[in-house]
Design an enzyme around this catalytic site. Structure first.
Site, PDB file in Angstrom:
ATOM      1  N   ASP A  21     -11.338   8.032  32.342  1.00 59.96           N
ATOM      2  CA  ASP A  21     -11.718   7.134  33.436  1.00 59.96           C
ATOM      3  C   ASP A  21     -13.210   6.796  33.361  1.00 59.96           C
ATOM      4  O   ASP A  21     -14.006   7.583  32.857  1.00 59.96           O
ATOM      5  CB  ASP A  21     -11.383   7.814  34.769  1.00 59.96           C
ATOM      6  N   HIS A  38     -13.745  -1.061  28.116  1.00 56.77           N
ATOM      7  CA  HIS A  38     -12.468  -0.619  27.533  1.00 56.77           C
ATOM      8  C   HIS A  38     -12.566  -0.548  26.007  1.00 56.77           C
ATOM      9  O   HIS A  38     -11.999   0.332  25.375  1.00 56.77           O
ATOM     10  CB  HIS A  38     -11.336  -1.557  27.951  1.00 56.77           C
ATOM     11  N   LEU A 132      -2.384  16.719  14.321  1.00 54.33           N
ATOM     12  CA  LEU A 132      -2.472  16.590  15.777  1.00 54.33           C
ATOM     13  C   LEU A 132      -1.297  15.777  16.333  1.00 54.33           C
ATOM     14  O   LEU A 132      -0.933  14.738  15.785  1.00 54.33           O
ATOM     15  CB  LEU A 132      -3.788  15.867  16.133  1.00 54.33           C
TER      16      LEU A 132
HETATM   17  C1  IPE Z   1      -6.179   6.338  36.070  1.00 56.44           C
HETATM   18  O1  IPE Z   1      -7.399   5.727  36.327  1.00 56.44           O
HETATM   19  C2  IPE Z   1      -5.449   5.593  34.986  1.00 56.44           C
HETATM   20  C3  IPE Z   1      -6.045   5.633  33.663  1.00 56.44           C
HETATM   21  C4  IPE Z   1      -7.112   6.283  33.315  1.00 56.44           C
HETATM   22  C5  IPE Z   1      -5.337   4.896  32.681  1.00 56.44           C
HETATM   23  P1  IPE Z   1      -7.584   4.650  37.485  1.00 56.44           P
HETATM   24  O2  IPE Z   1      -8.995   4.218  37.422  1.00 56.44           O
HETATM   25  O3  IPE Z   1      -6.533   3.608  37.378  1.00 56.44           O
HETATM   26  O4  IPE Z   1      -7.275   5.520  38.778  1.00 56.44           O
HETATM   27  P2  IPE Z   1      -7.736   5.307  40.276  1.00 56.44           P
HETATM   28  O5  IPE Z   1      -7.414   3.898  40.640  1.00 56.44           O
HETATM   29  O6  IPE Z   1      -9.204   5.560  40.314  1.00 56.44           O
HETATM   30  O7  IPE Z   1      -6.958   6.324  41.046  1.00 56.44           O
HETATM   31  C1  IPE Z   2     -10.195   3.795  32.796  1.00 54.21           C
HETATM   32  O1  IPE Z   2     -11.376   3.174  33.186  1.00 54.21           O
HETATM   33  C2  IPE Z   2      -9.333   2.904  31.939  1.00 54.21           C
HETATM   34  C3  IPE Z   2      -8.166   2.325  32.618  1.00 54.21           C
HETATM   35  C4  IPE Z   2      -7.746   2.649  33.814  1.00 54.21           C
HETATM   36  C5  IPE Z   2      -7.413   1.318  31.882  1.00 54.21           C
HETATM   37  P1  IPE Z   2     -11.455   2.255  34.473  1.00 54.21           P
HETATM   38  O2  IPE Z   2     -11.170   0.846  34.064  1.00 54.21           O
HETATM   39  O3  IPE Z   2     -10.586   2.774  35.548  1.00 54.21           O
HETATM   40  O4  IPE Z   2     -12.983   2.397  34.857  1.00 54.21           O
HETATM   41  P2  IPE Z   2     -13.586   2.506  36.321  1.00 54.21           P
HETATM   42  O5  IPE Z   2     -12.892   3.647  36.990  1.00 54.21           O
HETATM   43  O6  IPE Z   2     -13.320   1.209  36.999  1.00 54.21           O
HETATM   44  O7  IPE Z   2     -15.040   2.766  36.096  1.00 54.21           O
HETATM   45 MG    MG Z   3     -10.912   4.107  37.034  1.00 54.72          MG
END
Ligand code: IPE
Ligand code: IPE
Ligand code: MG
Length: 242
Positions: A21, A38, A132
């Site tokens: 995240d 990303h 892995l």
């Molecule tokens: C969880 O992260 C999903 C992934 C890392 C793919 P999100 O950013 O979507 O989760 P929330 O919205 O903060 O709970």
């Molecule tokens: C995690 O990073 C990746 C996905 C959920 C696809 P985020 O896109 O949720 O990044 P933040 O949480 O907005 O910083």
């Molecule tokens: Mg996120």
């Protein structure tokens, strides 16, 4: 398995699950669009797969796209799916070089046909690799996974393939996407959020949780080692007394 890290003998978790995240915030800090984050995050995954293997981790399972992530803008979702297309193709090459077995969990029915084909090719080509075990959770939600398992159990019970009396915890596990995988020993979530966001909710029942403020694109082997050190300080009692 044990390994000496910085002079310290550490017990290496067999299965590490990661909620990657913070890509969006990482990009925002650089005044860049979210998809830039990303892209950087995808590079980090590649590196962490190699590091995990070097450390002796057997299973690495990462959350790449949740069943809830469709709520994001079309631009962001399209960007992530395109990144994934490239990633899957590169992964076919890298996986065979690193002897890495790749599996994808989640509901494929909502993914574009060409992505599903790439996934099938990747899984097929790496099926005999015994390095892995790398699993990517894609259009994955823990509740959705349980819903799909329950539907299948109901079908099999109705058709007589399964007796109601056979439904125990291990049977339920065998109907989940993660069948044939041990439950995670250690869960890591980056970016400072302290929640599961629908990740592996059945499988994480007795997992140790490690949270760090590091944003996913900045996550490195040092952070992975810190998480393993933390794991080594935990006393896993599984409800018993030690
Ligand atoms: C969880 O992260 C999903 C992934 C890392 C793919 P999100 O950013 O979507 O989760 P929330 O919205 O903060 O709970
Ligand atoms: C995690 O990073 C990746 C996905 C959920 C696809 P985020 O896109 O949720 O990044 P933040 O949480 O907005 O910083
Ligand atoms: Mg996120």
């Amino acid at each position: 398995m044990e390994k000496i890290i910085d002079g310290e003998k550490l017990n290496i978790p067999e299965h590490v699950a990661i909620i990657m995240d913070g890509n969006g915030r990482w990009a925002k800090k650089r005044l860049m669009p979210r998809n830039f984050g990303h892209k950087a995050g995808a590079k980090t995954v590649e590196q962490i797969c190699e590091d995990a293997h070097d450390l002796g981790i057997k299973y690495l399972t990462v959350y790449a796209f949740s069943t809830e992530n469709w709520k994001r803008s079309v631009e962001e979702v399209t960007g992530i799916m395109n990144l994934l297309r490239n990633y899957l193709v590169d992964c076919i090459e890298r996986a065979s070089k690193n002897n890495m077995r790749v599996r994808i969990i989640g509901d494929r029915t909502a993914l574009d046909k060409d992505i599903v084909e790439k996934i099938e090719e990747l899984e097929e080509k790496t099926a005999y690799c015994d390095g892995l075990n790398f699993t990517i959770a894609l259009n994955y939600g823990g509740r959705d996974e349980i819903r799909r398992a329950v539907t299948k159990i109901a079908e099999d019970t109705r058709s007589g393939k399964l007796l109601e009396s056979n439904i125990d915890e291990s049977l339920i596990s065998s109907y989940l996407d993660t069948r044939n995988m041990p439950d995670p020993d250690l869960l890591i979530r980056t970016s400072g959020e302290l929640r599961l966001s629908n990740y592996l909710i059945w499988q994480l029942a007795y997992t140790e949780f490690y949270f760090t403020d590091v944003l996913w694109p900045d996550f490195s082997i040092k952070d992975l080692e810190d998480a393993i050190r933390y794991f080594n300080g935990r006393d896993r009692r599984y409800g018993g007394v030690k």
